[in-house]
Scaffold this motif. Structure first.
Motif, PDB file in Angstrom:
ATOM      1  N   TRP A  79      49.085  44.393  37.261  1.00 25.06           N
ATOM      2  CA  TRP A  79      48.266  43.847  36.180  1.00 25.06           C
ATOM      3  C   TRP A  79      46.775  44.123  36.375  1.00 25.06           C
ATOM      4  CZ3 TRP A  79      51.791  39.301  37.358  1.00 25.06           C
ATOM      5  CH2 TRP A  79      52.922  39.331  36.541  1.00 25.06           C
ATOM      6  N   ASN A  80      46.402  44.771  37.486  1.00 27.72           N
ATOM      7  CA  ASN A  80      44.988  45.110  37.692  1.00 27.72           C
ATOM      8  C   ASN A  80      44.518  46.026  36.568  1.00 27.72           C
ATOM      9  OD1 ASN A  80      45.013  43.647  40.054  1.00 27.72           O
ATOM     10  ND2 ASN A  80      44.756  45.398  41.412  1.00 27.72           N
ATOM     11  N   PHE A  81      43.253  45.876  36.201  1.00 30.36           N
ATOM     12  CA  PHE A  81      42.707  46.648  35.078  1.00 30.36           C
ATOM     13  C   PHE A  81      41.190  46.563  35.158  1.00 30.36           C
ATOM     14  CE2 PHE A  81      41.663  47.094  30.471  1.00 30.36           C
ATOM     15  CZ  PHE A  81      42.375  48.252  30.199  1.00 30.36           C
ATOM     16  N   GLU A  82      40.514  47.600  34.699  1.00 27.78           N
ATOM     17  CA  GLU A  82      39.053  47.550  34.690  1.00 27.78           C
ATOM     18  C   GLU A  82      38.475  48.499  33.655  1.00 27.78           C
ATOM     19  OE1 GLU A  82      37.189  50.283  38.052  1.00 27.78           O
ATOM     20  OE2 GLU A  82      38.661  48.893  38.909  1.00 27.78           O
ATOM     21  N   ILE A 131      40.128  42.998  36.202  1.00 20.38           N
ATOM     22  CA  ILE A 131      41.156  42.004  36.490  1.00 20.38           C
ATOM     23  C   ILE A 131      41.667  42.366  37.878  1.00 20.38           C
ATOM     24  CG2 ILE A 131      43.413  41.075  35.877  1.00 20.38           C
ATOM     25  CD1 ILE A 131      41.633  40.548  33.553  1.00 20.38           C
ATOM     26  N   ILE A 132      41.591  41.404  38.804  1.00 18.82           N
ATOM     27  CA  ILE A 132      42.011  41.656  40.179  1.00 18.82           C
ATOM     28  C   ILE A 132      42.947  40.553  40.655  1.00 18.82           C
ATOM     29  CG2 ILE A 132      39.954  43.002  40.760  1.00 18.82           C
ATOM     30  CD1 ILE A 132      38.873  40.482  42.188  1.00 18.82           C
ATOM     31  N   ALA A 133      43.742  40.879  41.658  1.00 17.49           N
ATOM     32  CA  ALA A 133      44.671  39.917  42.251  1.00 17.49           C
ATOM     33  C   ALA A 133      44.021  39.253  43.464  1.00 17.49           C
ATOM     34  CB  ALA A 133      45.946  40.638  42.683  1.00 17.49           C
ATOM     35  N   PRO A 134      44.358  37.998  43.700  1.00 15.56           N
ATOM     36  CA  PRO A 134      43.889  37.342  44.927  1.00 15.56           C
ATOM     37  C   PRO A 134      44.546  38.010  46.140  1.00 15.56           C
ATOM     38  CG  PRO A 134      45.491  35.957  43.820  1.00 15.56           C
ATOM     39  CD  PRO A 134      45.229  37.126  42.912  1.00 15.56           C
TER      40      PRO A 134
END
Length: 142
Positions: free
Chosen positions: A17-20, A26-29
């Motif tokens: 789901w990462n996106f930029e 959008i980043i993951a923990p």
């Protein structure tokens, strides 16, 4: 006590789901403490999700300004079925308080083929009207 190894095993799943773009990401923990920091800095309850996230019951992602990638901005919950459950910023504010993120979120949702959780009927929809009511933005239907 949260099993950090369980948490870490989920990271690969979240990375899909990462996106930029040029301005946002959008980043993951990376560890449970990231959720604790997020909740403390944004004054909302995401810290209470650590156990459910570690056990794979739900997923948390972070929306960041790229020039402040380590500074909490918005928190996103996504179900295992790919439905956006909620997006909240400081003190649980909704995304309409920062309209500059709306085009980015629209592109992310389309790109990742995410669904929108419709809390008043307890179902997920891809309908732009439902999306607008729940997340305060419009997605073109074309």
């Amino acid at each position: 006590k949260v099993n950090e190894q369980k948490f870490i095993r989920n990271i690969e799943k979240w990375e899909k789901w990462n996106f930029e773009d040029d301005e946002f990401a959008i980043i993951a923990p990376k560890k449970p403490a990231d959720l604790a920091k997020e909740g403390l800095e944004l004054h909302h309850c995401v810290k209470s999700y650590i156990e459910n996230v570690s056990n794979g019951f739900t997923n948390i992602l972070f929306l960041r300004r790229k020039n402040e990638i380590d500074k909490p901005f918005y928190t996103i919950e996504i179900s295992n079925s790919g439905s956006i459950e909620q997006i909240h910023g400081f003190a649980n504010c909704n995304i309409d308080t920062n309209p500059e993120i709306i085009p980015f979120l629209e592109n992310w949702i389309k790109n990742k083929k995410l669904k929108i959780y419709c809390n008043y009927k307890k179902k997920s929809y891809n309908d732009s009207d439902v999306f607008a009511r729940n997340l305060y933005i419009n997605i073109p239907t074309t």
